[in-house]
Design a protein around this motif. Structure first.
Motif, PDB file in Angstrom:
ATOM      1  N   LYS A  57      17.271   0.604  17.360  1.00  0.00           N
ATOM      2  CA  LYS A  57      18.505   1.033  16.632  1.00  0.00           C
ATOM      3  C   LYS A  57      19.981   0.434  17.164  1.00  0.00           C
ATOM      4  O   LYS A  57      20.606  -0.371  16.837  1.00  0.00           O
ATOM      5  CB  LYS A  57      19.459   2.319  16.201  1.00  0.00           C
ATOM      6  N   ARG A  59      21.350   2.326  19.906  1.00  0.00           N
ATOM      7  CA  ARG A  59      21.885   2.323  19.855  1.00  0.00           C
ATOM      8  C   ARG A  59      22.439   3.321  21.296  1.00  0.00           C
ATOM      9  O   ARG A  59      21.580   2.684  21.963  1.00  0.00           O
ATOM     10  CB  ARG A  59      21.031   4.175  19.205  1.00  0.00           C
ATOM     11  N   SER A 145      19.288   8.451  11.687  1.00  0.00           N
ATOM     12  CA  SER A 145      19.240   7.680  10.895  1.00  0.00           C
ATOM     13  C   SER A 145      18.513   6.893  11.230  1.00  0.00           C
ATOM     14  O   SER A 145      18.543   5.935  12.309  1.00  0.00           O
ATOM     15  CB  SER A 145      20.929   7.701  10.293  1.00  0.00           C
ATOM     16  N   ASN A 147      18.853   3.425  10.596  1.00  0.00           N
ATOM     17  CA  ASN A 147      19.635   2.328  10.126  1.00  0.00           C
ATOM     18  C   ASN A 147      19.659   1.947  11.841  1.00  0.00           C
ATOM     19  O   ASN A 147      19.926   2.659  13.183  1.00  0.00           O
ATOM     20  CB  ASN A 147      20.656   2.442  10.155  1.00  0.00           C
ATOM     21  N   SER A 153      24.616   4.519   6.799  1.00  0.00           N
ATOM     22  CA  SER A 153      22.721   5.207   6.807  1.00  0.00           C
ATOM     23  C   SER A 153      22.150   4.454   5.162  1.00  0.00           C
ATOM     24  O   SER A 153      22.297   4.297   4.392  1.00  0.00           O
ATOM     25  CB  SER A 153      22.949   6.988   6.533  1.00  0.00           C
ATOM     26  N   HIS A 224      32.261   4.218  12.376  1.00  0.00           N
ATOM     27  CA  HIS A 224      30.724   4.948  12.692  1.00  0.00           C
ATOM     28  C   HIS A 224      30.093   4.695  11.247  1.00  0.00           C
ATOM     29  O   HIS A 224      30.750   4.377   9.902  1.00  0.00           O
ATOM     30  CB  HIS A 224      30.257   6.408  12.705  1.00  0.00           C
ATOM     31  N   TYR A 225      28.942   4.395  10.638  1.00  0.00           N
ATOM     32  CA  TYR A 225      28.349   3.938   8.879  1.00  0.00           C
ATOM     33  C   TYR A 225      29.316   3.382   7.802  1.00  0.00           C
ATOM     34  O   TYR A 225      29.270   2.906   7.149  1.00  0.00           O
ATOM     35  CB  TYR A 225      28.657   5.686   8.746  1.00  0.00           C
TER      36      TYR A 225
HETATM   37 MG    MG Z   1      23.372   7.733  12.109  1.00  0.00          MG
END
Ligand code: MG
Ligand code: AMP
Length: 310
Positions: A57, A59, A145, A147, A153, A224-225
């Motif tokens: 991700k 992340r 999620s 993505n 998402s 975000h998103y």
């Molecule tokens: Mg997410």
């Protein structure tokens, strides 16, 4: 995995679910449909498997994951469940409610799952595919999620591939997800009070809303998103260059709900954002959505989508 190997998409029938379970068993990554959005699952008890989620991700490692369990009994192995938690679980599980609870010392999960916090986010999902998968394996599933971090998402198997193709082992295709928005996240404090960290499909009475800028739930990061183009909210009309996302009487290139139905709008939000992001229009404009019921969660996601990263 190398980017040259495209990720396989497999139908979420008994055979597909068995294959997904085998991949997860050996520490792989599988995108799985849930009733909220597609989740990127790995076994939560494996440090290596959980590290792969963060890597795939992109992340940040301070952003903890939600651990998916079969039921409250399994959750109880990993977190302390005070009466308030048991009551919420009885009322809303399986379903799109995530509870943030004190992590047990002997939980046996990868520390990265909770990003080193003393609490853990847990949820029992209601989607039949995720449930069958959880019934087949003897470990809980960490699943944010599916993505790349900061992207929109996914509510379909195809959306997963737009940002994760070649980075994960497999996508289990169970069709479009029903709620279309990430779960409601509620923290249960030691004094029994509830704090809503992220609005979602379930609205609870008697929760305090988290103050802004709290990084405890990084779904709360201001940006975000977000699609990678300018997003204008509360747009009453289309301007040149806009991909218009309509609601109610305001039409557009994609409408959230022509009849003004907020549940339909929630289910179609990411679908329309994905279309807008993929279109050749340089900007996305979105009609006003009433800030009531699940509209609150929709507006929460829209505000983050409209905030440029960084
Ligand atoms: Mg997410
Ligand atoms: P995602 O699955 O991508 O929607 O992200 C998971 C969400 O759960 C993020 O917004 C996290 O901040 C939140 N979360 C996970 N664990 C915790 C925790 N221990 N405390 C607060 N929020 C959490």
């Amino acid at each position: 995995m190398s980017d040259k190997n495209a990720t396989e998409t497999i139908l979420a029938d008994a055979q597909g679910i068995a294959r997904a379970a085998a991949i997860l068993e050996r520490g792989g990554l599988v995108a799985v449909p849930t009733e909220t959005v597609y989740g990127l699952a790995a076994r939560a008890d494996s440090t290596e498997a959980v590290a792969k989620i963060y890597a795939a991700k992109g992340r940040p490692d301070f952003n903890p994951l939600i651990v998916h369990v079969r039921d409250a009994k399994q959750a109880d192995q990993f977190v302390e469940m005070p009466d308030a938690a048991k009551t919420l679980a009885t009322e809303h599980w399986p379903g799109p409610l995530t509870l943030v609870l004190p992590l047990r010392d002997n939980a046996g999960l990868a520390p990265a799952v909770s990003a080193g916090l003393p609490t853990l986010a847990v949820r029992a999902p209601s989607h039949p595919v995720m449930q069958r998968l959880l019934a087949k394996v003897d470990f809980p599933l960490a699943a944010p999620s599916a993505n790349r971090s900061g992207f929109i998402s996914p509510t379909t198997a195809e959306h997963v591939l737009t940002s994760l193709d070649g980075r994960i082992d497999m996508v289990l295709d169970g069709g479009a997800t029903a709620n279309g928005l990430e779960s409601t996240i509620v923290a249960i404090r030691s004094d029994g009070s509830l704090e809503e960290l992220r609005p979602g499909p379930i609205s609870l009475e008697s929760t305090n809303r988290a103050r802004d800028a709290q990084i405890e739930a990084p779904g709360q990061l201001a940006s975000h998103y977000a699609p990678d183009k300018a997003v204008r909210l509360n747009a009453g009309e289309v301007a040149p260059g806009d991909f218009m996302i309509g609601f109610g009487p305001i039409g557009g290139d994609c409408t959230l709900s022509a009849t003004g139905d907020l549940s339909e709008a929630a289910a179609r939000l990411y679908y329309c954002l994905h279309l807008g992001a993929a279109s050749d229009k340089p900007r996305i404009a979105i009609a006003p959505v009433p800030d009531e019921g699940i509209g609150r969660a929709i507006n929460d996601r829209l505000r983050r989508a409209a905030t440029p990263p960084g």
